[in-house]
Design a protein around this motif. Structure first.
Motif, PDB file in Angstrom:
ATOM      1  N   SER A 184      -3.319   4.754  11.673  1.00 48.26           N
ATOM      2  CA  SER A 184      -3.408   4.570  10.228  1.00 48.26           C
ATOM      3  C   SER A 184      -2.768   3.266   9.743  1.00 48.26           C
ATOM      4  CB  SER A 184      -2.836   5.775   9.487  1.00 48.26           C
ATOM      5  OG  SER A 184      -1.596   6.104  10.020  1.00 48.26           O
ATOM      6  N   HIS A 185      -2.099   2.548  10.642  1.00 49.92           N
ATOM      7  CA  HIS A 185      -1.472   1.287  10.212  1.00 49.92           C
ATOM      8  C   HIS A 185      -2.121   0.048  10.804  1.00 49.92           C
ATOM      9  CE1 HIS A 185       1.580   4.072   8.841  1.00 49.92           C
ATOM     10  NE2 HIS A 185       1.992   3.114   8.047  1.00 49.92           N
ATOM     11  N   ARG A 186      -3.144   0.229  11.654  1.00 51.37           N
ATOM     12  CA  ARG A 186      -3.745  -0.986  12.220  1.00 51.37           C
ATOM     13  C   ARG A 186      -4.471  -1.762  11.120  1.00 51.37           C
ATOM     14  NH1 ARG A 186      -7.790   2.855  15.234  1.00 51.37           N
ATOM     15  NH2 ARG A 186      -9.281   3.140  13.566  1.00 51.37           N
ATOM     16  N   LYS A 187      -4.603  -3.084  11.377  1.00 50.46           N
ATOM     17  CA  LYS A 187      -5.183  -3.948  10.335  1.00 50.46           C
ATOM     18  C   LYS A 187      -6.659  -3.640  10.133  1.00 50.46           C
ATOM     19  CE  LYS A 187      -2.221  -7.985  10.575  1.00 50.46           C
ATOM     20  NZ  LYS A 187      -1.764  -8.121  11.966  1.00 50.46           N
ATOM     21  N   ILE A 188      -7.349  -3.343  11.237  1.00 51.32           N
ATOM     22  CA  ILE A 188      -8.794  -3.182  11.139  1.00 51.32           C
ATOM     23  C   ILE A 188      -9.188  -1.698  11.142  1.00 51.32           C
ATOM     24  CG2 ILE A 188      -8.997  -3.571  13.648  1.00 51.32           C
ATOM     25  CD1 ILE A 188     -11.750  -4.829  12.998  1.00 51.32           C
ATOM     26  N   ALA A 189     -10.036  -1.336  10.178  1.00 52.75           N
ATOM     27  CA  ALA A 189     -10.564   0.030  10.060  1.00 52.75           C
ATOM     28  C   ALA A 189      -9.502   1.110  10.265  1.00 52.75           C
ATOM     29  CB  ALA A 189     -11.719   0.224  11.062  1.00 52.75           C
ATOM     30  N   PRO A 190      -8.406   1.070   9.483  1.00 45.97           N
ATOM     31  CA  PRO A 190      -7.374   2.095   9.664  1.00 45.97           C
ATOM     32  C   PRO A 190      -7.873   3.483   9.246  1.00 45.97           C
ATOM     33  CG  PRO A 190      -6.925   0.823   7.693  1.00 45.97           C
ATOM     34  CD  PRO A 190      -8.110   0.174   8.351  1.00 45.97           C
ATOM     35  N   LEU A 191      -7.227   4.484   9.827  1.00 46.40           N
ATOM     36  CA  LEU A 191      -7.585   5.858   9.477  1.00 46.40           C
ATOM     37  C   LEU A 191      -7.178   6.132   8.035  1.00 46.40           C
ATOM     38  CD1 LEU A 191      -8.281   8.847  10.176  1.00 46.40           C
ATOM     39  CD2 LEU A 191      -5.905   9.106  10.850  1.00 46.40           C
ATOM     40  N   LYS A 192      -8.155   6.429   7.202  1.00 46.18           N
ATOM     41  CA  LYS A 192      -7.863   6.837   5.811  1.00 46.18           C
ATOM     42  C   LYS A 192      -9.103   7.540   5.264  1.00 46.18           C
ATOM     43  CE  LYS A 192      -9.419   2.678   3.549  1.00 46.18           C
ATOM     44  NZ  LYS A 192      -9.191   1.396   3.087  1.00 46.18           N
ATOM     45  N   PRO A 193      -8.910   8.458   4.323  1.00 45.97           N
ATOM     46  CA  PRO A 193     -10.091   9.155   3.796  1.00 45.97           C
ATOM     47  C   PRO A 193     -10.977   8.203   2.998  1.00 45.97           C
ATOM     48  CG  PRO A 193      -8.029  10.195   3.047  1.00 45.97           C
ATOM     49  CD  PRO A 193      -7.649   8.916   3.707  1.00 45.97           C
ATOM     50  N   ALA A 194     -12.290   8.303   3.174  1.00 42.49           N
ATOM     51  CA  ALA A 194     -13.212   7.525   2.335  1.00 42.49           C
ATOM     52  C   ALA A 194     -13.049   8.070   0.913  1.00 42.49           C
ATOM     53  CB  ALA A 194     -14.647   7.725   2.817  1.00 42.49           C
ATOM     54  N   GLU A 195     -13.269   7.213  -0.095  1.00 40.79           N
ATOM     55  CA  GLU A 195     -13.053   7.646  -1.483  1.00 40.79           C
ATOM     56  C   GLU A 195     -13.904   8.849  -1.854  1.00 40.79           C
ATOM     57  OE1 GLU A 195     -13.425   4.504  -4.283  1.00 40.79           O
ATOM     58  OE2 GLU A 195     -11.708   3.434  -3.422  1.00 40.79           O
ATOM     59  N   ASP A 196     -15.115   8.898  -1.274  1.00 37.91           N
ATOM     60  CA  ASP A 196     -16.027   9.993  -1.613  1.00 37.91           C
ATOM     61  C   ASP A 196     -16.001  11.108  -0.570  1.00 37.91           C
ATOM     62  OD1 ASP A 196     -17.022   8.171   0.163  1.00 37.91           O
ATOM     63  OD2 ASP A 196     -19.079   8.196  -0.591  1.00 37.91           O
TER      64      ASP A 196
END
Ligand code: DC
Length: 227
Positions: A184-196
């Motif tokens: 979840s902290h990497r610069k590229i494509a970190p793990l996080k929920p999409a807004e939708d």
């Protein structure tokens, strides 16, 4: 019938693979485990004796590596060259190697088309970390699946013990927390929920109840949005 893509993202051990596999089967879709791709790149680097955090060395391996996902009776198998590595990628070492190589931009780029192509041709549930945010931003349904770290570590621990591996719970928990942080902290494509995305917390839920909950959520969305 149109092609439906369901993105399922979330941290390690949230139950994504077992739940997605069962839901895909009930819907008649294929289940795509994208973590297997990162694990295969990681395993290849480990076998070559490389430091899996060394971006330059790992990037060089991409020139000659051949990774393929093959679906046999709807079941995914992953190949490194001609070798079926579907089991070999499941060790704790391969898990950490996968997390390390997944932070390397060239690796993500290398695996991008492969994932997109499968989704273009098949109705599928694709599970990973960046499926709803990066790989399939237009997926009709996006689910972010999570559970408490302790529960996720306990599930992973039981899985490994069942496979006959000698592991300690505390070590599994620490590795999981480290992997969560990396992912979840990497610069590229970190793990996080999409807004939708629809957030589903499987803490305290059995596999069957989680499958029912996801299936209900998906069916409601398919009906309500006339997909
Ligand atoms: O889902 P998994 O535990 O098999 O994934 C292994 C690692 O691969 C995980 O630590 C993060 C990475 N991964 C990723 O960065 N993006 C994906 N779409 C899938 C996995």
């Amino acid at each position: 019938m149109s092609i439906i893509n369901i993105a399922v993202d979330g941290p390690a051990g949230a139950g994504k693979s077992s739940i997605s596999k069962a839901v895909a089967k009930k819907l008649g879709y294929i289940y795509v485990d994208t973590g297997a791709l990162y694990r295969t790149i990681g395993l290849n680097a480990l076998r070559l004796g490389l430091d899996t955090k060394n971006a330059e060395d790992v990037t060089k391996t991409l020139e000659s590596v051949k990774v393929e996902l093959i679906f046999i009776n709807g079941e995914q198998r992953v190949f490194l060259g001609n070798e079926d590595v579907s089991e070999a990628i499941r060790t704790p070492e391969a898990s950490m190697a996968a997390s390390n190589v997944s932070a390397i931009p060239a690796v993500r780029e290398f695996l991008f088309d492969l994932q997109r192509d499968i989704a273009k041709k098949n109705s599928c549930l694709m599970d990973g970390r960046d499926i709803g945010t990066v790989v399939l931003p237009d997926a009709q349904i996006k689910i972010f699946m999570t559970a408490s770290a302790n529960e996720r570590a306990m599930r992973r621990y039981k899985e490994l013990v069942k496979k006959g591996m000698e592991v300690e719970f505390d070590k599994v928990l620490l590795e999981l927390i480290e992997r969560d942080y990396n992912d979840s902290h990497r610069k590229i494509a970190p793990l996080k929920p999409a807004e939708d995305s629809i957030i589903i917390d499987t803490s305290g839920l059995s596999l069957d109840s989680s499958v029912d909950l996801v299936l209900k959520t998906v069916k409601e969305k398919l009906i309500n949005e006339k997909l």
